[in-house]
Motif scaffolding. Structure first.
Motif, PDB file in Angstrom:
ATOM      1  N   THR A 171       0.856  -1.167   0.000  1.00 54.79           N
ATOM      2  CA  THR A 171       0.000   0.000   0.000  1.00 54.79           C
ATOM      3  C   THR A 171       0.896   1.222   0.000  1.00 54.79           C
ATOM      4  OG1 THR A 171      -1.768   1.167   1.158  1.00 54.79           O
ATOM      5  CG2 THR A 171      -0.238  -0.064   2.521  1.00 54.79           C
ATOM      6  N   GLY A 172       0.619   2.171  -0.862  1.00 55.51           N
ATOM      7  CA  GLY A 172       1.484   3.344  -0.961  1.00 55.51           C
ATOM      8  C   GLY A 172       2.865   2.941  -1.447  1.00 55.51           C
ATOM      9  N   GLU A 173       3.889   3.431  -0.759  1.00 62.69           N
ATOM     10  CA  GLU A 173       5.270   3.157  -1.149  1.00 62.69           C
ATOM     11  C   GLU A 173       5.829   1.870  -0.544  1.00 62.69           C
ATOM     12  OE1 GLU A 173       7.000   4.978  -3.425  1.00 62.69           O
ATOM     13  OE2 GLU A 173       5.108   6.053  -3.680  1.00 62.69           O
ATOM     14  N   ALA A 174       5.173   1.319   0.459  1.00 60.62           N
ATOM     15  CA  ALA A 174       5.670   0.115   1.126  1.00 60.62           C
ATOM     16  C   ALA A 174       5.069  -1.121   0.477  1.00 60.62           C
ATOM     17  CB  ALA A 174       5.318   0.132   2.606  1.00 60.62           C
ATOM     18  N   GLY A 175       5.883  -2.172   0.343  1.00 59.98           N
ATOM     19  CA  GLY A 175       5.343  -3.393  -0.226  1.00 59.98           C
ATOM     20  C   GLY A 175       6.357  -4.500  -0.351  1.00 59.98           C
ATOM     21  N   VAL A 176       5.837  -5.651  -0.713  1.00 63.08           N
ATOM     22  CA  VAL A 176       6.628  -6.847  -0.975  1.00 63.08           C
ATOM     23  C   VAL A 176       6.246  -7.320  -2.367  1.00 63.08           C
ATOM     24  CG1 VAL A 176       7.099  -9.231  -0.284  1.00 63.08           C
ATOM     25  CG2 VAL A 176       6.575  -7.516   1.455  1.00 63.08           C
ATOM     26  N   THR A 177       7.252  -7.493  -3.220  1.00 63.42           N
ATOM     27  CA  THR A 177       7.011  -8.027  -4.556  1.00 63.42           C
ATOM     28  C   THR A 177       7.752  -9.348  -4.669  1.00 63.42           C
ATOM     29  OG1 THR A 177       6.837  -5.796  -5.466  1.00 63.42           O
ATOM     30  CG2 THR A 177       7.176  -7.586  -7.041  1.00 63.42           C
TER      31      THR A 177
END
Length: 128
Positions: A91-97
């Motif tokens: 969400t927004g700039e934070a994440g796991v890909t």
């Protein structure tokens, strides 16, 4: 006989799925469709938790004979930069890909509320 056919009641069928903006997002969920629907349940894949933001456009499934049960199924995917087979949680700039061979973390990473860098340093100091 032809008169009785003309008097048959016509029923208006409600669509079984619609999209609309979330109007309340908390312990109670509400979505504006043709009017505001309250106490809408959230459906998510097992083990995944999500709560849409107020104003976010979501897809709503209506079930029951008169569409009296409503469920938020999700929202339109805006991510366009994923490769085939990749999964992104964020969400927004934070994440796991997660890709075929990599896992990329973006944003601040914490372990039980502690910054990852501090956690690693503490672990290394404990090994001495």
């Amino acid at each position: 006989m032809w008169l009785s056919r003309g008097r048959e009641e016509k029923t208006v069928e409600e669509v079984s799925a619609e999209s609309g903006p979330v109007t309340v997002s908390g312990t109670e969920m509400a979505v504006y469709l043709s009017g505001e629907r309250r106490n809408v349940a959230l459906c998510t894949p097992g083990g995944y938790a999500w709560r849409p933001q107020v104003g976010q456009e979501v897809l709503v499934l209506k079930t029951g004979l008169a569409g009296e049960r409503t469920f938020i199924l999700g929202s339109e995917m805006k991510e366009r930069d994923l490769n085939p087979g990749e999964v992104r949680l964020g969400t927004g700039e934070a994440g796991v890909t997660c890709g075929e061979e990599t896992v990329e973390l973006t944003g601040a990473v914490t372990v039980n509320g502690e910054r990852l860098e501090d956690f690693i340093l503490r672990q290394l100091e404990g090994d001495k």
